[in-house]
Write a protein that holds these residues in place. Structure first.
Motif, PDB file in Angstrom:
ATOM      1  N   GLY A 100       0.824  -1.212   0.000  1.00  0.00           N
ATOM      2  CA  GLY A 100       0.000   0.000   0.000  1.00  0.00           C
ATOM      3  C   GLY A 100       0.850   1.250   0.000  1.00  0.00           C
ATOM      4  N   ALA A 101       1.949   1.235   0.810  1.00  0.00           N
ATOM      5  CA  ALA A 101       2.857   2.383   0.839  1.00  0.00           C
ATOM      6  C   ALA A 101       3.558   2.539  -0.504  1.00  0.00           C
ATOM      7  CB  ALA A 101       3.868   2.208   1.967  1.00  0.00           C
ATOM      8  N   SER A 102       3.885   1.422  -1.148  1.00  0.00           N
ATOM      9  CA  SER A 102       4.496   1.490  -2.477  1.00  0.00           C
ATOM     10  C   SER A 102       3.558   2.177  -3.459  1.00  0.00           C
ATOM     11  CB  SER A 102       4.834   0.079  -2.980  1.00  0.00           C
ATOM     12  OG  SER A 102       5.772  -0.548  -2.132  1.00  0.00           O
ATOM     13  N   ALA A 103       2.281   1.824  -3.389  1.00  0.00           N
ATOM     14  CA  ALA A 103       1.297   2.458  -4.266  1.00  0.00           C
ATOM     15  C   ALA A 103       1.191   3.950  -3.970  1.00  0.00           C
ATOM     16  CB  ALA A 103      -0.063   1.783  -4.107  1.00  0.00           C
ATOM     17  N   ARG A 104       1.212   4.314  -2.686  1.00  0.00           N
ATOM     18  CA  ARG A 104       1.148   5.735  -2.324  1.00  0.00           C
ATOM     19  C   ARG A 104       2.376   6.481  -2.818  1.00  0.00           C
ATOM     20  NH1 ARG A 104       1.523   7.200   2.521  1.00  0.00           N
ATOM     21  NH2 ARG A 104       2.030   5.240   3.606  1.00  0.00           N
ATOM     22  N   ALA A 105       3.534   5.830  -2.724  1.00  0.00           N
ATOM     23  CA  ALA A 105       4.761   6.472  -3.197  1.00  0.00           C
ATOM     24  C   ALA A 105       4.709   6.716  -4.694  1.00  0.00           C
ATOM     25  CB  ALA A 105       5.956   5.592  -2.836  1.00  0.00           C
ATOM     26  N   LEU A 106       4.174   5.757  -5.438  1.00  0.00           N
ATOM     27  CA  LEU A 106       4.068   5.929  -6.889  1.00  0.00           C
ATOM     28  C   LEU A 106       3.068   7.019  -7.248  1.00  0.00           C
ATOM     29  CD1 LEU A 106       4.195   2.165  -7.886  1.00  0.00           C
ATOM     30  CD2 LEU A 106       5.917   3.896  -8.450  1.00  0.00           C
ATOM     31  N   ILE A 107       1.952   7.099  -6.501  1.00  0.00           N
ATOM     32  CA  ILE A 107       0.979   8.182  -6.743  1.00  0.00           C
ATOM     33  C   ILE A 107       1.633   9.537  -6.510  1.00  0.00           C
ATOM     34  CG2 ILE A 107      -1.152   9.243  -5.889  1.00  0.00           C
ATOM     35  CD1 ILE A 107      -2.171   6.406  -5.278  1.00  0.00           C
ATOM     36  N   ALA A 108       2.431   9.633  -5.424  1.00  0.00           N
ATOM     37  CA  ALA A 108       3.120  10.887  -5.127  1.00  0.00           C
ATOM     38  C   ALA A 108       4.139  11.222  -6.212  1.00  0.00           C
ATOM     39  CB  ALA A 108       3.802  10.787  -3.769  1.00  0.00           C
ATOM     40  N   LEU A 109       4.857  10.201  -6.714  1.00  0.00           N
ATOM     41  CA  LEU A 109       5.815  10.435  -7.792  1.00  0.00           C
ATOM     42  C   LEU A 109       5.125  10.937  -9.052  1.00  0.00           C
ATOM     43  CD1 LEU A 109       8.355   7.461  -7.611  1.00  0.00           C
ATOM     44  CD2 LEU A 109       8.876   9.907  -7.438  1.00  0.00           C
ATOM     45  N   GLU A 110       3.987  10.340  -9.387  1.00  0.00           N
ATOM     46  CA  GLU A 110       3.265  10.767 -10.579  1.00  0.00           C
ATOM     47  C   GLU A 110       2.781  12.205 -10.439  1.00  0.00           C
ATOM     48  OE1 GLU A 110       0.450  11.383 -13.687  1.00  0.00           O
ATOM     49  OE2 GLU A 110       0.013  11.506 -11.532  1.00  0.00           O
ATOM     50  N   ASN A 111       2.444  12.605  -9.232  1.00  0.00           N
ATOM     51  CA  ASN A 111       2.003  13.987  -9.015  1.00  0.00           C
ATOM     52  C   ASN A 111       3.147  14.980  -9.225  1.00  0.00           C
ATOM     53  OD1 ASN A 111      -0.656  13.335  -8.417  1.00  0.00           O
ATOM     54  ND2 ASN A 111      -0.251  13.056  -6.232  1.00  0.00           N
ATOM     55  N   LEU A 112       4.406  14.512  -9.058  1.00  0.00           N
ATOM     56  CA  LEU A 112       5.561  15.391  -9.255  1.00  0.00           C
ATOM     57  C   LEU A 112       5.895  15.575 -10.734  1.00  0.00           C
ATOM     58  CD1 LEU A 112       7.909  14.127  -6.381  1.00  0.00           C
ATOM     59  CD2 LEU A 112       6.492  16.184  -6.422  1.00  0.00           C
ATOM     60  N   GLY A 113       5.435  14.660 -11.558  1.00  0.00           N
ATOM     61  CA  GLY A 113       5.700  14.775 -12.986  1.00  0.00           C
ATOM     62  C   GLY A 113       5.084  13.619 -13.738  1.00  0.00           C
ATOM     63  N   LYS A 114       4.526  13.916 -14.897  1.00  0.00           N
ATOM     64  CA  LYS A 114       3.805  12.895 -15.641  1.00  0.00           C
ATOM     65  C   LYS A 114       4.759  11.839 -16.174  1.00  0.00           C
ATOM     66  CE  LYS A 114       0.184  12.471 -19.127  1.00  0.00           C
ATOM     67  NZ  LYS A 114      -0.670  13.185 -20.101  1.00  0.00           N
ATOM     68  N   TRP A 115       4.286  10.565 -16.168  1.00  0.00           N
ATOM     69  CA  TRP A 115       5.081   9.452 -16.679  1.00  0.00           C
ATOM     70  C   TRP A 115       4.943   9.362 -18.204  1.00  0.00           C
ATOM     71  CZ3 TRP A 115       2.551   5.896 -12.499  1.00  0.00           C
ATOM     72  CH2 TRP A 115       3.222   6.074 -11.275  1.00  0.00           C
ATOM     73  N   ASP A 116       5.876   8.645 -18.774  1.00  0.00           N
ATOM     74  CA  ASP A 116       5.727   8.307 -20.179  1.00  0.00           C
ATOM     75  C   ASP A 116       4.932   7.014 -20.313  1.00  0.00           C
ATOM     76  OD1 ASP A 116       7.491   6.222 -19.536  1.00  0.00           O
ATOM     77  OD2 ASP A 116       9.235   7.309 -20.289  1.00  0.00           O
ATOM     78  N   LYS A 117       4.635   6.639 -21.554  1.00  0.00           N
ATOM     79  CA  LYS A 117       3.797   5.463 -21.812  1.00  0.00           C
ATOM     80  C   LYS A 117       4.420   4.200 -21.233  1.00  0.00           C
ATOM     81  CE  LYS A 117       3.851   3.697 -25.924  1.00  0.00           C
ATOM     82  NZ  LYS A 117       3.652   3.494 -27.378  1.00  0.00           N
ATOM     83  N   THR A 118       5.701   4.039 -21.410  1.00  0.00           N
ATOM     84  CA  THR A 118       6.377   2.818 -20.970  1.00  0.00           C
ATOM     85  C   THR A 118       6.317   2.672 -19.459  1.00  0.00           C
ATOM     86  OG1 THR A 118       7.885   3.008 -22.860  1.00  0.00           O
ATOM     87  CG2 THR A 118       8.547   1.535 -21.062  1.00  0.00           C
ATOM     88  N   THR A 119       6.526   3.775 -18.740  1.00  0.00           N
ATOM     89  CA  THR A 119       6.492   3.731 -17.272  1.00  0.00           C
ATOM     90  C   THR A 119       5.109   3.352 -16.775  1.00  0.00           C
ATOM     91  OG1 THR A 119       8.205   5.437 -17.188  1.00  0.00           O
ATOM     92  CG2 THR A 119       6.927   5.055 -15.179  1.00  0.00           C
ATOM     93  N   ALA A 120       4.049   3.957 -17.381  1.00  0.00           N
ATOM     94  CA  ALA A 120       2.683   3.637 -16.961  1.00  0.00           C
ATOM     95  C   ALA A 120       2.388   2.159 -17.157  1.00  0.00           C
ATOM     96  CB  ALA A 120       1.687   4.485 -17.740  1.00  0.00           C
ATOM     97  N   GLN A 121       2.822   1.610 -18.309  1.00  0.00           N
ATOM     98  CA  GLN A 121       2.601   0.184 -18.562  1.00  0.00           C
ATOM     99  C   GLN A 121       3.382  -0.669 -17.581  1.00  0.00           C
ATOM    100  OE1 GLN A 121       3.753  -0.129 -22.677  1.00  0.00           O
ATOM    101  NE2 GLN A 121       1.700   0.416 -23.442  1.00  0.00           N
ATOM    102  N   LYS A 122       4.615  -0.236 -17.271  1.00  0.00           N
ATOM    103  CA  LYS A 122       5.449  -0.998 -16.349  1.00  0.00           C
ATOM    104  C   LYS A 122       4.838  -1.033 -14.952  1.00  0.00           C
ATOM    105  CE  LYS A 122       9.781  -0.028 -16.584  1.00  0.00           C
ATOM    106  NZ  LYS A 122      11.091   0.663 -16.342  1.00  0.00           N
ATOM    107  N   VAL A 123       4.245   0.096 -14.516  1.00  0.00           N
ATOM    108  CA  VAL A 123       3.646   0.177 -13.181  1.00  0.00           C
ATOM    109  C   VAL A 123       2.474  -0.774 -13.058  1.00  0.00           C
ATOM    110  CG1 VAL A 123       2.378   1.656 -11.592  1.00  0.00           C
ATOM    111  CG2 VAL A 123       4.434   2.520 -12.716  1.00  0.00           C
ATOM    112  N   ILE A 124       1.533  -0.701 -14.001  1.00  0.00           N
ATOM    113  CA  ILE A 124       0.348  -1.555 -13.876  1.00  0.00           C
ATOM    114  C   ILE A 124       0.720  -3.021 -14.064  1.00  0.00           C
ATOM    115  CG2 ILE A 124      -0.403  -1.473 -16.290  1.00  0.00           C
ATOM    116  CD1 ILE A 124      -3.294  -1.204 -15.145  1.00  0.00           C
ATOM    117  N   ARG A 125       1.681  -3.294 -14.925  1.00  0.00           N
ATOM    118  CA  ARG A 125       2.119  -4.665 -15.129  1.00  0.00           C
ATOM    119  C   ARG A 125       2.734  -5.223 -13.856  1.00  0.00           C
ATOM    120  NH1 ARG A 125       0.912  -8.101 -19.401  1.00  0.00           N
ATOM    121  NH2 ARG A 125       0.200  -9.264 -17.600  1.00  0.00           N
TER     122      ARG A 125
END
Length: 1007
Positions: A100-125
């Motif tokens: 859960g904390a990992s998910a929160r950390a990733l949400i916070a990272l995304e708020n600091l700057g938008k991901w590219d397509k590859t990163t978004a796919q890598k996260v959900i995968r």
């Protein structure tokens, strides 16, 4: 100690404030470059890789998430953000602690700057592959963070995730099964929302059943939020989102409709409601060609909810569903619509053959619902049903059957009216083809059917009005025929008692006037005028015709015609010397038209021109007629008409009118104009005139002059027929609305209305009445608080020596008065009832205890007179202290005290329903006095009936052991009430006796 060590010490505390502070402190150091990112990550390694303590690993990830969340934007570079993202995702492959904390950390990272397509796919995968299934994590907070992360990905990176789905055939099955077993409502709210993205935007043809089953497993929602739920999620919220999922894709139809229709057979009414609403959502969202495959199946299932009604709201929902199907097909093409309507027409025709039955009535409802969906559906339905309907009508001599068929026809006509109102260009060709036959049939029923066949004639009357309302269906000739028929019913049909439908005929004529105002002007109004002679005989004043004619003013389009004809008729009647009674009847008709009619508006208010056209001529008439004597009824009616027109007008308009009227008003009100109407005669008009005038219009000196004149009139000895009560109401109005609160004492003294002075001398009945009128105006105004309190105390002091007549005056303080209202620009305090309760009631209650027996009735009458007008919520807190004096009020034997006793009984009724425990200790006294209040020789009928209602509540609301001892006595005394002369009393006696006899159930007690 390092920040991470401090954080780990506080991590398991309930209050996370210190943890947030430490994380923010670390974030500040990173922002100020006092700490390098590589050093920060390195400091985490001993704790995040602690193989012996999973809790420390999870808390370390939580620390990382809190630090990232506290960082401002632009602190981390793109490369640093990517490094952190890879670091967090890399952990998921070998360690799921702190997911859960990992998910929160990733949400916070995304708020600091938008991901590219590859990163978004890598996260959900990473999450779908490594944390599958999500239910393995028992803590809701951990699952919630993951759900939030995937919701963010589906919201912001739709194209990237859709590409992943298109390229990887294994992704979708894994994604669907990832959510299996989730039960937390907070997670489900987001889950149902995020799943709609793949459902509506992705190609899910090969996975449609799995996707549908994943959400339909939750149907129906049975969630009940716990008391004081901090999240505010309701069962309806979940139902709405689940319904959107079920209706998201037409690919779901083969699975949705069979399963929903299967659940429609449920014995739970709530489940049925949810099913019907879900089907409606599917019909609205699915494609028409898909819906075409299931339309007949849906019809076969839904018709039973209408033909065999279990709950009315279920039938309404089923009708709405049928209408949605027809509307969908009407926009798509005739083929699916014909296929859908064919069984509907067949079923309805079969039930109409058996009319009238519940099924034929239901068939009429179906016809209306489906026909009102779209013009094309209405046309096809009418062509299929109307020939059969009129063939059945012509082939039957049964009035009952004909009534049932006409009821169905009226439903179909109503549907066409609905269509025309939505789209005035809608064509009604099929209905038009049968409209003439229908109109002739209904007119024959109205004219020729036996008058005792009320229901048949009422249905026909409603049908005539509806046909006229369906614009374009009837020709002008047939509209005139309909208008003539209904007008003749109103004017010439003389039926007393059963069979009299004149009231309905007047209402029907008013409804016709909305659609065909010109026909009513040309046909009905001249017919009414013929029935209204200029000078009728005193014994044959056409009051019924006048009443009916005035009611036509409720339709705006002919309002002006009605009131103009009435005004002209009144002028002719006066010119030709018609009887006073006839003139009064015409005035009452004008008043009715303005009071209950629908006059045209300008800028949201009644036209100001009506004052010059109607009020001023009527005023001029009574000013001119003053030398020969005035009719007080006429003056009262003219005042009311002036009030209705004038009170909504602007200050500027009212000022013009007031200045024009001021000279004759002032002289007449003061009694100084021998040629004008005299003061006593003018009072009813002044009351309504000044009620309409805004406070800003009248000068202070004018009010003082008027108050003096009215005070002299009220305090003097007028003739027996002088309207003293009207003068008192006028005094209350003038003091409330026009007298300056800051100079109130001075104004009252100057005008001779100072209350303490009025009561200080030898009090006459007239002076006491004036004092109460003054206090009422002040009390409702609520601006002169100290003065009002002093005057109210002076009135209460009267009770120690006054008679019952004076005590009854207390009822006037709170009695409703339509003059003292905000609509008449009066000052109405929202707390005036609470004020008088707090000041007067405790004082009177205490005095009841100490008063001598001769004076006690005055206190009791005053108390009950005040409580009579107070809401129960105001007196409820003091109910314990009020109960003894209210019980004594029921002992009053004076016939003039019936209203006082009725008020006490109303309070006891409310107390028995809401606070029976307060009355428990007084059970004996209460039952005895209620029984005494049922005696016919000493109590009015309304008092007897109310006493019986209270007595009936006692065995239900009070404790059984408290009332059982009185059962025999009560049942015996109620025998006399069963023979009461009043039917209402006998009815209440039966209910009361049944309630007391019910105490005997389960008890072996012989009478």
């Amino acid at each position: 100690m390092s920040d991470v060590q401090l954080y780990l010490l506080e991590a398991d505390a309930t209050d996370k404030t210190e943890c947030k502070r430490i994380a923010t402190q670390t974030a500040t150091r990173l922002e100020n470059r006092n700490l390098k990112l590589i050093d920060f990550v390195t400091s985490l390694e001993p704790h995040i890789n602690d193989k012996d303590n999973s809790r420390i690993r999870a808390n370390t990830v939580s620390y990382l998430a809190d630090v990232i969340a506290a960082l401002p934007t632009k602190v981390l570079s793109v490369q640093e953000r990517k490094l952190l993202c890879d670091f967090i995702l890399g952990r998921l492959e070998g360690d799921l602690e702190g997911v859960g904390a990992s998910a929160r950390a990733l949400i916070a990272l995304e708020n600091l700057g938008k991901w590219d397509k590859t990163t978004a796919q890598k996260v959900i995968r990473a999450f779908v592959d490594n944390t599958h299934p999500l239910r393995q994590f028992k803590l809701q907070t951990e699952r919630y963070a993951v759900v939030q992360l995937i919701d963010l990905l589906l919201a912001k990176y739709r194209d990237a995730l859709r590409e992943l789905h298109d390229e990887d055939d294994t992704f979708m099955p894994t994604f669907i099964s990832y959510w299996e077993g989730e039960k937390d409502p907070r997670n489900l709210m987001i889950l149902f929302s995020l799943l709609q993205v793949p459902m509506t935007e992705w190609d899910i043809h090969s996975h449609a059943q799995d996707m549908f089953d994943s959400v339909f497993n939750y149907f129906p929602i049975t969630f009940k939020p716990p008391p004081d739920d901090p999240y505010g999620i309701t069962s309806q919220d979940l139902k709405n989102r689940l319904r959107d999922c079920i209706a998201a894709n037409s690919e779901f139809a083969p699975y949705a409709f069979p399963q929903l229709l299967d659940k429609l057979d449920s014995t739970s009414m709530n489940t049925k409601r949810d099913v019907l609403q879900a089907i409606q959502a599917c019909i609205t969202s699915y494609e028409a060609n898909t819906l075409n495959l299931y339309s007949v199946t849906l019809w076969d299932a839904l018709k039973f909810e209408i033909l065999n009604v279990q709950e009315e709201d279920l039938a309404e929902e089923a009708l709405k569903t049928l209408a949605l199907i027809a509307a969908k097909f009407s926009d798509y093409g005739e083929g699916p619509l014909n296929a859908y309507l064919r069984p509907v027409i067949k079923e309805c025709n079969e039930h109409l053959e058996d009319a009238p039955t519940k099924q034929s009535e239901a068939a009429g409802r179906i016809l209306r619902a489906v026909a009102s969906s779209a013009p094309l559906a209405a046309d096809k339905l009418s062509k299929g049903v109307l020939p059969v309907m009129f063939a059945l009508y012509s082939g039957s001599e049964s009035i009952t059957k004909r009534r049932g068929l006409l009821e169905a026809f009226n439903e179909l006509t109503s549907a066409h009216i609905d269509l025309i109102q939505r789209d005035p260009s809608a064509k009604c060709e099929a209905l038009k083809a049968f409209a003439d036959d229908a109109l002739n049939a209904m007119i024959r029923a109205l004219v020729s059917a036996p008058k005792a066949e009320v229901s048949f004639r009422m249905v026909s009357l409603a049908g005539v009005a509806q046909l006229v309302s369906a614009l374009g269906v009837l020709s002008d000739k047939h509209i005139e025929q309909a208008v003539d028929t209904v007008t003749n019913m109103v004017l010439h049909e003389k039926v007393q008692g059963h069979g009299d439908i004149s009231a309905s005929a007047i209402k029907a004529l008013s409804n016709i006037a909305k659609s065909a105002p010109q026909a009513v002007r040309d046909r009905s109004i001249p017919a009414f005028m013929v029935e209204l002679p200029d000078v009728p005989d005193v014994q044959s004043i056409p009051t019924t015709v006048l009443e009916a004619f005035a009611q036509l003013a409720t339709e705006r389009q002919i309002f002006e015609t009605v009131v103009l004809r009435l005004k002209n008729k009144l002028r002719v009647a006066r010119h030709q010397g018609a009887s006073l009674e006839y003139q009064q009847a015409l005035l009452y008709a004008i008043l009715y038209a303005f009071t209950f009619g629908d006059p045209p508006l300008e800028d949201g208010v009644i036209r100001s021109a009506y004052y010059a056209d109607y009020a001023e001529p009527l005023i001029a008439d009574f000013v001119k007629a003053s030398s020969t004597g005035l009719d007080l009824v006429a003056i009262d009616v003219v005042g009311r008409v002036a009030n209705i027109v004038l009170r909504q007008q602007s200050i500027h308009f009212q000022s013009q009118i007031y200045q024009k009227d001021l000279e004759w008003l002032s002289s007449s009100a003061a009694g100084t104009n021998p040629a004008g109407p005299q003061r006593a005669q003018l009072t009813p008009f002044l009351l309504y005139y000044y009620a309409a005038i805004r406070p800003e219009v009248v000068e202070g000196h004018d009010i003082i002059r008027l108050l003096k004149a009215q005070a002299n009139a009220a305090l003097g000895d007028g003739p027996s027929d002088w309207p003293r009560m009207t003068t008192l109401r006028l005094l209350s109005l003038l003091i409330n609305k026009f007298a300056n609160p800051k100079a109130m004492q001075t104004i009252l003294t100057e005008t001779g209305l100072e209350v303490e002075s009025l009561l200080g001398a030898v009090s006459q009945p007239h002076t006491v009445q004036v004092a109460f009128a003054v206090v009422k105006g002040l009390l409702i105004q609520g601006k002169a608080g100290a003065l009002t309190t002093r005057y109210l105390d002076a009135l209460l002091a009267l009770l120690s020596t006054c008679d019952k007549t004076t005590a009854r005056q207390f009822a006037t303080l709170l009695s409703p008065d339509d003059i003292l209202s905000k609509q008449n620009h009066c000052l109405v305090s929202g707390l005036y009832k609470q004020k008088i309760f707090n000041q007067a009631i405790p004082s009177i209650t205490e005095s009841v205890r100490t008063a001598d027996p001769q004076q006690k009735p005055a206190y009791l009458i005053a108390l009950s007179s005040l409580l009579r007008w107070l809401p129960y919520s105001v007196l409820e807190p003091a109910l314990a202290s009020l109960t003894p004096p209210l019980l004594q009020t029921l002992d009053l034997a004076d016939p003039a005290d019936q209203q006082v006793k009725a008020a006490a009984l109303i309070i006891f009724e409310s107390a028995l329903m809401h606070d029976p425990g307060t009355l428990a200790e007084h059970t004996s006294s209460l039952v005895t006095r209620l029984l005494n209040s049922t005696a016919a020789w000493a109590n009015a009928a309304d008092v007897r009936a109310k006493a019986l209602q209270c007595l009936a509540l006692a065995p239900r609301q009070l404790k059984r052991e408290a009332v059982v001892p009185y059962r025999r006595q009560v049942v015996k005394r109620l025998l006399a009430c069963l023979d009461d002369k009043k039917r209402t009393v006998r009815l209440e006696a039966v209910k009361c006796r049944t309630a007391w006899l019910g105490l005997d159930e389960g008890v072996d007690d012989d009478e």
